[in-house]
Design a protein around this motif. Structure first.
Motif, PDB file in Angstrom:
ATOM      1  N   TYR A 172       0.830  -1.199   0.000  1.00  0.00           N
ATOM      2  CA  TYR A 172       0.000   0.000   0.000  1.00  0.00           C
ATOM      3  C   TYR A 172       0.871   1.258   0.000  1.00  0.00           C
ATOM      4  O   TYR A 172       1.785   1.396   0.818  1.00  0.00           O
ATOM      5  CB  TYR A 172      -0.937  -0.023   1.210  1.00  0.00           C
ATOM      6  N   TYR A 173       0.578   2.124  -0.951  1.00  0.00           N
ATOM      7  CA  TYR A 173       1.322   3.375  -1.133  1.00  0.00           C
ATOM      8  C   TYR A 173       1.173   4.232   0.119  1.00  0.00           C
ATOM      9  O   TYR A 173       0.084   4.683   0.460  1.00  0.00           O
ATOM     10  CB  TYR A 173       0.747   4.074  -2.371  1.00  0.00           C
ATOM     11  N   GLU A 250      -6.705  -2.734  11.542  1.00  0.00           N
ATOM     12  CA  GLU A 250      -7.163  -1.386  11.253  1.00  0.00           C
ATOM     13  C   GLU A 250      -6.168  -0.659  10.355  1.00  0.00           C
ATOM     14  O   GLU A 250      -6.542   0.066   9.426  1.00  0.00           O
ATOM     15  CB  GLU A 250      -7.370  -0.614  12.551  1.00  0.00           C
ATOM     16  N   LEU A 251      -4.873  -0.852  10.636  1.00  0.00           N
ATOM     17  CA  LEU A 251      -3.843  -0.187   9.837  1.00  0.00           C
ATOM     18  C   LEU A 251      -3.853  -0.709   8.400  1.00  0.00           C
ATOM     19  O   LEU A 251      -3.702   0.066   7.443  1.00  0.00           O
ATOM     20  CB  LEU A 251      -2.482  -0.408  10.493  1.00  0.00           C
ATOM     21  N   THR A 252      -4.041  -2.021   8.238  1.00  0.00           N
ATOM     22  CA  THR A 252      -4.094  -2.607   6.900  1.00  0.00           C
ATOM     23  C   THR A 252      -5.290  -2.071   6.118  1.00  0.00           C
ATOM     24  O   THR A 252      -5.170  -1.726   4.932  1.00  0.00           O
ATOM     25  CB  THR A 252      -4.161  -4.139   6.982  1.00  0.00           C
ATOM     26  N   GLU A 253      -6.440  -1.989   6.778  1.00  0.00           N
ATOM     27  CA  GLU A 253      -7.632  -1.429   6.129  1.00  0.00           C
ATOM     28  C   GLU A 253      -7.401   0.027   5.739  1.00  0.00           C
ATOM     29  O   GLU A 253      -7.800   0.461   4.663  1.00  0.00           O
ATOM     30  CB  GLU A 253      -8.832  -1.542   7.076  1.00  0.00           C
ATOM     31  N   PHE A 254      -6.757   0.767   6.629  1.00  0.00           N
ATOM     32  CA  PHE A 254      -6.462   2.161   6.333  1.00  0.00           C
ATOM     33  C   PHE A 254      -5.551   2.277   5.117  1.00  0.00           C
ATOM     34  O   PHE A 254      -5.760   3.107   4.226  1.00  0.00           O
ATOM     35  CB  PHE A 254      -5.811   2.834   7.543  1.00  0.00           C
ATOM     36  N   GLY A 255      -4.501   1.445   5.079  1.00  0.00           N
ATOM     37  CA  GLY A 255      -3.576   1.457   3.947  1.00  0.00           C
ATOM     38  C   GLY A 255      -4.281   1.152   2.637  1.00  0.00           C
ATOM     39  O   GLY A 255      -4.016   1.784   1.606  1.00  0.00           O
ATOM     40  N   LYS A 256      -5.198   0.200   2.655  1.00  0.00           N
ATOM     41  CA  LYS A 256      -5.945  -0.165   1.453  1.00  0.00           C
ATOM     42  C   LYS A 256      -6.836   0.989   0.988  1.00  0.00           C
ATOM     43  O   LYS A 256      -6.884   1.308  -0.207  1.00  0.00           O
ATOM     44  CB  LYS A 256      -6.792  -1.402   1.747  1.00  0.00           C
ATOM     45  N   LYS A 257      -7.506   1.659   1.921  1.00  0.00           N
ATOM     46  CA  LYS A 257      -8.455   2.711   1.562  1.00  0.00           C
ATOM     47  C   LYS A 257      -7.751   3.951   1.010  1.00  0.00           C
ATOM     48  O   LYS A 257      -8.252   4.604   0.101  1.00  0.00           O
ATOM     49  CB  LYS A 257      -9.303   3.083   2.776  1.00  0.00           C
ATOM     50  N   ARG A 258      -6.589   4.281   1.575  1.00  0.00           N
ATOM     51  CA  ARG A 258      -5.940   5.518   1.135  1.00  0.00           C
ATOM     52  C   ARG A 258      -4.858   5.260   0.078  1.00  0.00           C
ATOM     53  O   ARG A 258      -4.108   6.140  -0.300  1.00  0.00           O
ATOM     54  CB  ARG A 258      -5.340   6.269   2.333  1.00  0.00           C
TER      55      ARG A 258
END
Length: 357
Positions: A172-173, A250-258
């Motif tokens: 994730y960027y 939560e961090l992985t989900e955040f990385g995917k969304k942004r």
């Protein structure tokens, strides 16, 4: 920002690998560890602790990668998910989607070369339903590390032999840093984040690495402030940012969304004050509205570092007093663009290289 290309920054990728932690959560304050490596006394970033990564190679741009991905069911629509409208393109020209793919391959290749962790998958696209990265554990690491170090094109040979592909959709960027132009070695570096559900065994470091370790973000920052290890500003900054999300899911989900959102490129500007130096980051009150990539230093020799800070409303900078060993990363009233807002922060950390600015 055409001057960046003219100035000779080298394209590079860095990979922040997080692994789920199953014990000692109270001490760590987060439920994951970060993979870090210590550089040798020679080469880039001597004696410092950094994330795996390195410079891009022409082999990372090969059209053969697209063919490999498509053989596992991926399509042009899957490739297009890497680049969103409005994302910065200084590092992603002439084709942003292909550059995103190549830079992820760079990060995976360099991580394998340096620490022996092969972030690849054997699964067809139709069987992928996890945001966590896959790894291939049963590889002759030493053999393939040497092969790929000698010729980066051989990563493709490894993938064909083990029937796998670089797990680029699990990267994730995360951030984008430009080295200040006063450094001899300058890098235009994209940082990616990836997460693992299980810690890999028996990582094999290369001659480019003297030590490999897993530690929580706050654990590394604590060791740094105790002068047990040295961190460069991007690593200290990203560790501080990571620590704001305690749960790896939560961090992985955040990385995917942004992943596709615009990111502020962090290009530090050197400011010389009466009693020290300051690295200004974008958004700071003193950050210039236009950039000169050939001569970007600012002089405020009649003001102290503290005086400059007290007169600023928005502070996004690193301060280093000449007589002090440690630096201060300071954020006040600064809002991140499509990223974790850390609020007002003051992080003290050891950065010996600051004395050479």
């Amino acid at each position: 920002m055409k001057s960046v290309v003219q100035r000779g920054w080298r394209n590079a990728s860095s990979l922040i690998v997080l692994n789920k932690r199953y014990g000692d959560l109270v001490r760590a304050s987060v439920n994951y560890d970060v993979l870090l490596q210590t550089r040798p006394s020679t080469g880039a970033f001597p004696n410092s602790v950094v994330f795996p990564g390195g410079v891009a190679e022409p082999a990372d741009d090969s059209d053969h990668w697209l063919k490999l991905f498509k053989s596992f069911g991926y399509t042009d629509d899957d490739f297009a998910t890497f680049h969103g409208v409005g994302t910065p393109t200084t590092l992603f020209q002439p084709n942003p989607i292909l550059r995103h793919i190549a830079l992820r391959i760079t990060a995976i290749r360099e991580t394998f070369e340096e620490v022996g962790l092969l972030i690849c998958s054997k699964d067809h696209k139709s069987n992928r339903n996890s945001l966590y990265a896959d790894i291939i554990p049963d590889v002759d690491v030493k053999f393939w590390q040497k092969q790929i170090s000698d010729n980066p094109e051989r990563l493709l040979n490894l993938c064909k032999e083990y029937n796998c592909y670089p797990d680029i959709w699990a990267l994730y960027y995360w951030s984008h840093w430009l080295t200040p132009c006063h450094f001899n070695r300058r890098f235009d570096t994209v940082f990616f984040v990836t997460t693992l559900n299980n810690k890999p065994d028996n990582l094999e470091s290369s001659k480019e690495v003297t030590k490999v370790q897993w530690e929580s973000p706050n654990g590394i920052l604590k060791k740094n402030i105790q002068l047990e290890l040295e961190l460069h500003p991007p690593q200290a900054y990203e560790l501080l940012r990571l620590a704001h999300i305690a749960d790896i899911d939560e961090l992985t989900e955040f990385g995917k969304k942004r992943n596709k959102h615009n990111i502020d490129v962090i290009y530090p500007i050197v400011l010389r004050a009466k009693d020290g130096i300051v690295l200004l980051y974008p958004g700071d009150d003193l950050y210039p509205s236009s950039l000169d990539y050939y001569n970007d230093a600012i002089n405020f020799k009649d003001k102290t570092v503290l005086e400059l800070r007290e007169k600023s409303t928005v502070v996004h900078r690193l301060e280093k007093l000449y007589e002090e060993k440690k630096s201060m990363l300071i954020l006040k009233n600064y809002k991140q663009n499509n990223h974790i807002n850390m609020g007002d922060k003051l992080l003290e950390f050891y950065y010996n290289e600051a004395n050479k600015v």
